[in-house]
Scaffold this active site. Structure first.
Site, PDB file in Angstrom:
ATOM      1  N   ARG A  58       0.848  -1.124   0.176  1.00  0.00           N
ATOM      2  CA  ARG A  58       0.112   0.121   0.048  1.00  0.00           C
ATOM      3  C   ARG A  58       0.937   1.163   0.044  1.00  0.00           C
ATOM      4  O   ARG A  58       0.407   2.478  -0.532  1.00  0.00           O
ATOM      5  CB  ARG A  58      -0.915   0.180   1.160  1.00  0.00           C
ATOM      6  CG  ARG A  58      -1.687   1.142   1.528  1.00  0.00           C
ATOM      7  CD  ARG A  58      -2.958   1.020   2.232  1.00  0.00           C
ATOM      8  NE  ARG A  58      -2.460   0.424   3.429  1.00  0.00           N
ATOM      9  CZ  ARG A  58      -1.847   1.139   4.426  1.00  0.00           C
ATOM     10  NH1 ARG A  58      -1.738   2.560   4.430  1.00  0.00           N
ATOM     11  NH2 ARG A  58      -1.553   0.728   5.690  1.00  0.00           N
ATOM     12  N   TYR A 111     -12.821  18.697 -16.262  1.00  0.00           N
ATOM     13  CA  TYR A 111     -13.190  17.555 -16.485  1.00  0.00           C
ATOM     14  C   TYR A 111     -14.653  17.298 -15.601  1.00  0.00           C
ATOM     15  O   TYR A 111     -14.624  17.707 -14.483  1.00  0.00           O
ATOM     16  CB  TYR A 111     -12.265  16.293 -16.115  1.00  0.00           C
ATOM     17  CG  TYR A 111     -13.017  14.974 -16.176  1.00  0.00           C
ATOM     18  CD1 TYR A 111     -13.430  14.298 -17.099  1.00  0.00           C
ATOM     19  CD2 TYR A 111     -12.711  14.355 -15.010  1.00  0.00           C
ATOM     20  CE1 TYR A 111     -13.976  12.997 -16.994  1.00  0.00           C
ATOM     21  CE2 TYR A 111     -13.284  12.976 -15.014  1.00  0.00           C
ATOM     22  CZ  TYR A 111     -13.882  12.295 -15.647  1.00  0.00           C
ATOM     23  OH  TYR A 111     -14.218  11.045 -15.579  1.00  0.00           O
ATOM     24  N   LYS A 208      -5.055   7.511 -19.500  1.00  0.00           N
ATOM     25  CA  LYS A 208      -5.141   7.930 -21.028  1.00  0.00           C
ATOM     26  C   LYS A 208      -3.923   7.858 -21.919  1.00  0.00           C
ATOM     27  O   LYS A 208      -3.277   6.655 -22.232  1.00  0.00           O
ATOM     28  CB  LYS A 208      -5.731   9.521 -20.980  1.00  0.00           C
ATOM     29  CG  LYS A 208      -6.821   9.758 -19.916  1.00  0.00           C
ATOM     30  CD  LYS A 208      -7.984   8.734 -20.199  1.00  0.00           C
ATOM     31  CE  LYS A 208      -9.193   9.119 -19.460  1.00  0.00           C
ATOM     32  NZ  LYS A 208      -9.108   9.022 -17.819  1.00  0.00           N
TER      33      LYS A 208
END
Length: 398
Positions: A58, A111, A208
């Site tokens: 983590r 966005y 992306k």
């Protein structure tokens, strides 16, 4: 590596040599959750950051760290940290620095997920949010001058590809003592480096263009070490950790980032110019066009204009419904930046979380189509659009 290599060389080589083992030429996928130590003092030194190493997945992971080192090099940053998604990168960064009573200034055209943080979640946490007209630099400067903790920019914006002058806004933000954050997802480090223009932090949805193959989720934040350490601490406790397999896939994709983006920029420019000739198209949004209202700013701060464009069509949603299924070389999906061309309206992609009224207030027509240009030959993409337009014009009165 040094800072002398060009960006294409960095995309291939940067950040990897430390993590190669057993003579391998590729960074391995390390799936171990924990890392063992026989020496208790060494374990402790690693745990508190006094010595390099890993203790728990983590917190850190070798494959993930290789990704962080690569994006750090591409953005010319002192440090970087990673996240499970791009939105995790944005939300964790804002949560690291904003407290009740603070104020943030941003733009209206961010966005849709980011906009929801501004309009729904931050006000709930007693953070004051002021959203300015995108590209109205005087208005942004005036609001920043009133005082704010953060100035948050996205340029080019998603999906209308509006441009904000990063250097000018960074100067305004710093005069007011604000932290300046820029979402650089659309431009990529190939076309734009906000840190070199004065920004304090740069954010990416690695899902992306960085990954480029639509097969891995991730996010990243780059900037000064003392800022990244604070963001990393928030992330390690709250747990929005990048998966090692995702890090491996994104690393692999980043090796061809400069080639993909070069092809996508060339294709997007040709398609944008073609769309300007179509009577069915009401408007074309692409910063590479001289008709774009912020074209000169884009020329100043971008190496090229990106692989993203959008356009609105006559007939609105009805035309969109007819047009998109007729395209052969485009995935109709809520993603962008991949090797395949991807299309979709803002109402089902970037701003699906928003109401039609909210989209209208942001200047997003319901007939707007977001077009993420892939690496296909532009001539084939244009021919595909041509045949789709022809069939729509024959079936719908526009």
């Amino acid at each position: 590596m040094t800072n002398q290599e060009k960006i294409g060389t960095k995309t291939v080589w940067a950040g990897e040599s430390e993590y190669l083992v057993h003579g391998a030429t590729q960074v391995p996928v390390v799936l171990s959750v924990s890392y063992g130590y026989d020496d208790m003092d060494e374990w402790y030194d690693v745990a508190i950051g006094k010595k390099k190493g890993h203790i728990y997945g983590r917190n850190t992971n070798p494959t993930v760290q290789a990704f962080e080192d690569k994006i750090k090099a591409l953005e010319g940053a002192e440090a970087a940290t990673s996240f499970s998604t791009g939105m995790a990168a944005i939300s964790n960064t804002l949560s690291t620095f904003l407290f009740p009573g603070d104020r943030i200034v941003s733009i209206k055209d961010t966005y849709g997920g980011t906009n929801k943080i501004f309009t729904e979640f931050l006000p709930r946490q007693q953070v004051e949010v002021t959203l300015c007209e995108t590209g109205h630099h005087e208005q942004i400067e005036a609001e920043v001058k009133k005082g704010c903790k953060i100035l948050y920019l996205e340029t080019p914006t998603n999906p209308t590809v509006k441009i904000t002058d990063i250097e000018r806004m960074a100067e305004a933000g710093h005069r007011a003592g604000a932290l300046v954050i820029v979402d650089n997802t659309f431009a990529t480090p190939i076309n734009q480096n906000p840190l070199s223009l004065g920004a304090d932090l740069v954010i990416h949805s690695a899902t992306k263009f960085l990954g480029g193959h639509a097969d891995a989720l991730g996010g990243a934040v780059c900037g000064a070490k003392h800022l990244i350490e604070q963001i990393y601490h928030y992330r390690e406790i709250n747990g929005a950790t990048m998966d090692p397999m995702a890090a491996y896939l994104i690393l692999r994709g980043m090796k061809t980032l400069h080639l993909r983006v070069r092809q996508q920029c060339q294709g997007a420019m040709k398609i944008a110019k073609y769309l300007q000739t179509k009577s069915i198209v009401e408007a074309v949004y692409y910063p590479g066009l001289e008709t774009h209202p912020n074209h000169e700013i884009a020329k100043k701060q971008m190496a090229d204009f990106g692989g993203m464009l959008s356009f609105s069509v006559k007939g609105g949603v009805d035309t969109v419904r007819e047009l998109l299924p007729k395209l052969k070389y485009a995935n109709r999906a809520a993603n962008l930046g991949a090797v395949e061309t991807i299309v979709g309206p803002a109402r089902t992609t970037s701003h699906v979380e928003c109401t039609p009224e909210e989209r209208a207030a942001m200047g997003i027509p319901e007939g707007l189509i977001r077009y993420s240009c892939g690496i296909e030959d532009a001539e084939d993409l244009i021919a595909d659009l041509e045949q789709a337009f022809a069939r729509v014009e024959n079936s719908i009165k526009v």
